[in-house]
Design a protein around this motif. Structure first.
Motif, PDB file in Angstrom:
ATOM      1  N   ASP A  12      -7.235   0.871  -3.069  1.00 19.75           N
ATOM      2  CA  ASP A  12      -6.383  -0.308  -3.214  1.00 19.75           C
ATOM      3  C   ASP A  12      -6.865  -1.352  -2.213  1.00 19.75           C
ATOM      4  O   ASP A  12      -6.833  -1.113  -1.003  1.00 19.75           O
ATOM      5  CB  ASP A  12      -4.923   0.076  -2.925  1.00 19.75           C
ATOM      6  CG  ASP A  12      -3.973  -1.088  -3.093  1.00 19.75           C
ATOM      7  OD1 ASP A  12      -4.360  -2.249  -2.823  1.00 19.75           O
ATOM      8  OD2 ASP A  12      -2.818  -0.846  -3.485  1.00 19.75           O
ATOM      9  N   PRO A  13      -7.346  -2.521  -2.677  1.00 23.78           N
ATOM     10  CA  PRO A  13      -7.895  -3.517  -1.759  1.00 23.78           C
ATOM     11  C   PRO A  13      -6.850  -4.117  -0.809  1.00 23.78           C
ATOM     12  O   PRO A  13      -7.196  -4.615   0.251  1.00 23.78           O
ATOM     13  CB  PRO A  13      -8.482  -4.581  -2.675  1.00 23.78           C
ATOM     14  CG  PRO A  13      -7.814  -4.389  -3.990  1.00 23.78           C
ATOM     15  CD  PRO A  13      -7.429  -2.945  -4.069  1.00 23.78           C
ATOM     16  N   GLU A  14      -5.590  -4.052  -1.177  1.00 26.60           N
ATOM     17  CA  GLU A  14      -4.530  -4.599  -0.329  1.00 26.60           C
ATOM     18  C   GLU A  14      -4.215  -3.680   0.851  1.00 26.60           C
ATOM     19  O   GLU A  14      -4.059  -4.132   1.977  1.00 26.60           O
ATOM     20  CB  GLU A  14      -3.249  -4.830  -1.149  1.00 26.60           C
ATOM     21  CG  GLU A  14      -3.391  -5.847  -2.261  1.00 26.60           C
ATOM     22  CD  GLU A  14      -3.539  -7.260  -1.728  1.00 26.60           C
ATOM     23  OE1 GLU A  14      -2.887  -7.592  -0.717  1.00 26.60           O
ATOM     24  OE2 GLU A  14      -4.321  -8.024  -2.323  1.00 26.60           O
ATOM     25  N   THR A  15      -4.122  -2.383   0.577  1.00 25.49           N
ATOM     26  CA  THR A  15      -3.674  -1.437   1.603  1.00 25.49           C
ATOM     27  C   THR A  15      -4.789  -0.549   2.149  1.00 25.49           C
ATOM     28  O   THR A  15      -4.643   0.041   3.212  1.00 25.49           O
ATOM     29  CB  THR A  15      -2.580  -0.512   1.027  1.00 25.49           C
ATOM     30  OG1 THR A  15      -3.163   0.310   0.002  1.00 25.49           O
ATOM     31  CG2 THR A  15      -1.417  -1.315   0.480  1.00 25.49           C
ATOM     32  N   GLY A  16      -5.871  -0.428   1.398  1.00 29.13           N
ATOM     33  CA  GLY A  16      -6.939   0.483   1.795  1.00 29.13           C
ATOM     34  C   GLY A  16      -6.658   1.924   1.419  1.00 29.13           C
ATOM     35  O   GLY A  16      -7.441   2.818   1.714  1.00 29.13           O
TER      36      GLY A  16
END
Length: 154
Positions: A12-16
């Protein structure tokens, strides 16, 4: 020497956070994945296959691990690395030229590689920059010196 497999993680690019992970089912012809690089369009993966000692094989597989295509056998003594040209027509890899690691380019379809560096150090881990005109790489040199030192303290 152990056996290395190829894993793909979806993040997930937002949370990693890792959303999914899977080991790609590669053919038994590919022994141990030493290095891998996605093609620019994400449809293929270039693989540096470690066959032991200094033997390597360059493979290209589909993104799902299927359709292995053996490109080239070469020599390398460490994690040499590879990357794709920005147009995906060539693969840049590090391999032995004499006793030094240098950079080579080989057509994606296979053929004869072309050595394009002749450096006095070892060159490895190539990364083609997005503009396709420059390559970042690791350069390793080694110096040996002999020093003398008194055995008595002053």
């Amino acid at each position: 020497m152990g056996i290395s497999k190829l894993w793909v993680f979806t993040v997930d690019p937002e949370t990693g956070a890792v959303l999914q992970k899977e080991m790609l089912p590669l053919t038994s012809d590919i022994h141990s994945v030493r290095w891998a690089s996605w093609s620019p369009d994400g449809k293929e993966i270039g693989i540096e296959d470690d066959r032991g000692y200094d033997k390597r094989v360059l493979w290209v597989v589909s993104a799902d691990g299927s359709h292995p295509d053996k490109i080239f056998d070469y020599a390398c003594t460490t994690y040499c690395g590879l990357d794709w040209s920005h147009d995906a027509k060539n693969i840049i890899f590090s391999g032995l030229a004499g006793n030094l690691l240098q950079l080579f380019s080989i057509p994606r379809a296979g053929g004869a590689p072309q050595q394009f560096t002749h450096d006095s150090g070892n060159l490895l881990h190539p990364r083609v920059l997005p503009d396709g005109h420059l390559i970042a790489r690791t350069r390793e040199t080694q110096w040996k010196q002999i020093w003398k030192q008194s055995l008595t303290s002053r």
